[in-house]
Design a protein around this motif. Sequence first.
Motif, PDB file in Angstrom:
ATOM      1  N   ASN A 175       0.832  -1.197   0.000  1.00 23.84           N
ATOM      2  CA  ASN A 175       0.000   0.000   0.000  1.00 23.84           C
ATOM      3  C   ASN A 175       0.875   1.258   0.000  1.00 23.84           C
ATOM      4  O   ASN A 175       0.620   2.219  -0.736  1.00 23.84           O
ATOM      5  N   PHE A 176       1.924   1.245   0.827  1.00 23.00           N
ATOM      6  CA  PHE A 176       2.838   2.383   0.906  1.00 23.00           C
ATOM      7  C   PHE A 176       3.548   2.600  -0.425  1.00 23.00           C
ATOM      8  O   PHE A 176       3.672   3.733  -0.902  1.00 23.00           O
ATOM      9  N   GLN A 177       3.995   1.508  -1.046  1.00 26.42           N
ATOM     10  CA  GLN A 177       4.665   1.622  -2.337  1.00 26.42           C
ATOM     11  C   GLN A 177       3.719   2.142  -3.414  1.00 26.42           C
ATOM     12  O   GLN A 177       4.115   2.949  -4.260  1.00 26.42           O
ATOM     13  N   ALA A 178       2.465   1.715  -3.365  1.00 29.46           N
ATOM     14  CA  ALA A 178       1.484   2.192  -4.336  1.00 29.46           C
ATOM     15  C   ALA A 178       1.230   3.694  -4.161  1.00 29.46           C
ATOM     16  O   ALA A 178       1.104   4.431  -5.149  1.00 29.46           O
ATOM     17  N   GLN A 201       3.401   5.867  -2.953  1.00 28.16           N
ATOM     18  CA  GLN A 201       4.592   6.551  -3.454  1.00 28.16           C
ATOM     19  C   GLN A 201       4.589   6.602  -4.980  1.00 28.16           C
ATOM     20  O   GLN A 201       4.904   7.630  -5.573  1.00 28.16           O
ATOM     21  N   LEU A 202       4.231   5.492  -5.608  1.00 33.20           N
ATOM     22  CA  LEU A 202       4.186   5.453  -7.069  1.00 33.20           C
ATOM     23  C   LEU A 202       3.130   6.418  -7.596  1.00 33.20           C
ATOM     24  O   LEU A 202       3.364   7.120  -8.587  1.00 33.20           O
ATOM     25  N   SER A 217       2.011  11.360 -10.528  1.00 24.92           N
ATOM     26  CA  SER A 217       1.293  12.631 -10.642  1.00 24.92           C
ATOM     27  C   SER A 217       2.222  13.775 -11.028  1.00 24.92           C
ATOM     28  O   SER A 217       1.763  14.802 -11.534  1.00 24.92           O
ATOM     29  N   VAL A 218       3.527  13.615 -10.816  1.00 26.85           N
ATOM     30  CA  VAL A 218       4.501  14.646 -11.169  1.00 26.85           C
ATOM     31  C   VAL A 218       4.825  14.616 -12.665  1.00 26.85           C
ATOM     32  O   VAL A 218       5.228  15.617 -13.238  1.00 26.85           O
ATOM     33  N   LEU A 219       4.598  13.477 -13.323  1.00 28.37           N
ATOM     34  CA  LEU A 219       4.914  13.353 -14.749  1.00 28.37           C
ATOM     35  C   LEU A 219       3.991  14.210 -15.603  1.00 28.37           C
ATOM     36  O   LEU A 219       2.869  14.526 -15.202  1.00 28.37           O
ATOM     37  N   SER A 220       4.465  14.535 -16.786  1.00 31.19           N
ATOM     38  CA  SER A 220       3.618  15.276 -17.726  1.00 31.19           C
ATOM     39  C   SER A 220       2.536  14.330 -18.258  1.00 31.19           C
ATOM     40  O   SER A 220       2.617  13.112 -18.099  1.00 31.19           O
ATOM     41  N   GLU A 221       1.536  14.920 -18.929  1.00 27.50           N
ATOM     42  CA  GLU A 221       0.434  14.126 -19.440  1.00 27.50           C
ATOM     43  C   GLU A 221       0.907  13.115 -20.482  1.00 27.50           C
ATOM     44  O   GLU A 221       0.462  11.970 -20.499  1.00 27.50           O
ATOM     45  N   ASP A 222       1.841  13.523 -21.363  1.00 32.77           N
ATOM     46  CA  ASP A 222       2.378  12.605 -22.374  1.00 32.77           C
ATOM     47  C   ASP A 222       3.135  11.447 -21.728  1.00 32.77           C
ATOM     48  O   ASP A 222       3.015  10.297 -22.161  1.00 32.77           O
ATOM     49  N   GLU A 223       3.909  11.750 -20.687  1.00 35.41           N
ATOM     50  CA  GLU A 223       4.669  10.706 -20.005  1.00 35.41           C
ATOM     51  C   GLU A 223       3.728   9.731 -19.288  1.00 35.41           C
ATOM     52  O   GLU A 223       3.934   8.515 -19.344  1.00 35.41           O
ATOM     53  N   GLY A 280      14.218   8.389  -9.637  1.00 35.66           N
ATOM     54  CA  GLY A 280      14.727   9.560  -8.901  1.00 35.66           C
ATOM     55  C   GLY A 280      13.663  10.168  -8.016  1.00 35.66           C
ATOM     56  O   GLY A 280      13.946  10.552  -6.867  1.00 35.66           O
ATOM     57  N   LEU A 281      12.443  10.257  -8.519  1.00 36.26           N
ATOM     58  CA  LEU A 281      11.340  10.821  -7.720  1.00 36.26           C
ATOM     59  C   LEU A 281      11.030   9.928  -6.514  1.00 36.26           C
ATOM     60  O   LEU A 281      10.762  10.423  -5.429  1.00 36.26           O
TER      61      LEU A 281
END
Length: 150
Positions: A87-90, A92-93, A98-104, A145-146
């Motif tokens: 659950n914690f890993q999910a 974090q992921l 959510s930080v990635l761009s829409e295309d990514e 990295g994130l």
Amino acid sequence: MARPYRIPNFRKMYPEASDEIIAVLRTTERKMQYQEYDLKMEQTIVDQTELTIEIIPSREDSYERLLDMDMQFQDESASAEDLAIRNFQAQQLHKALSVLSEDERYLIDQLYFQEKTERQLAAQLGVSQNAINKRRQRILERLRGLLKNI
């Protein structure tokens, strides 16, 4: 394969062998029989004084026989600790995605959640498969990295 509980006549088999070698052969043979037969066989102990019978199951048994005996097995579901970690890993992921761009995010979604191949996605977007692969690798490096910083 030797018959159970019968030690071969090593003196007859190896007449030129020394007494020490014959002793080692006998000891080794008995150990092999213990591994092959004694551990695998069920034993019954009858106590004449108390009039009881004790059955000692074999140390090695088949899954089917254990099921026939209605043996209960530990549930293979994940432990509470495993569920908490997953659950914690999910979480974090999810934060990292959510930080990635829409295309990514679209590329990651198509490759990992929609299970499209790089070749299929490349054809859909009109780029080469190699370009999709390089983008995916770059995005995964960024996610790693994130996740380290979260």
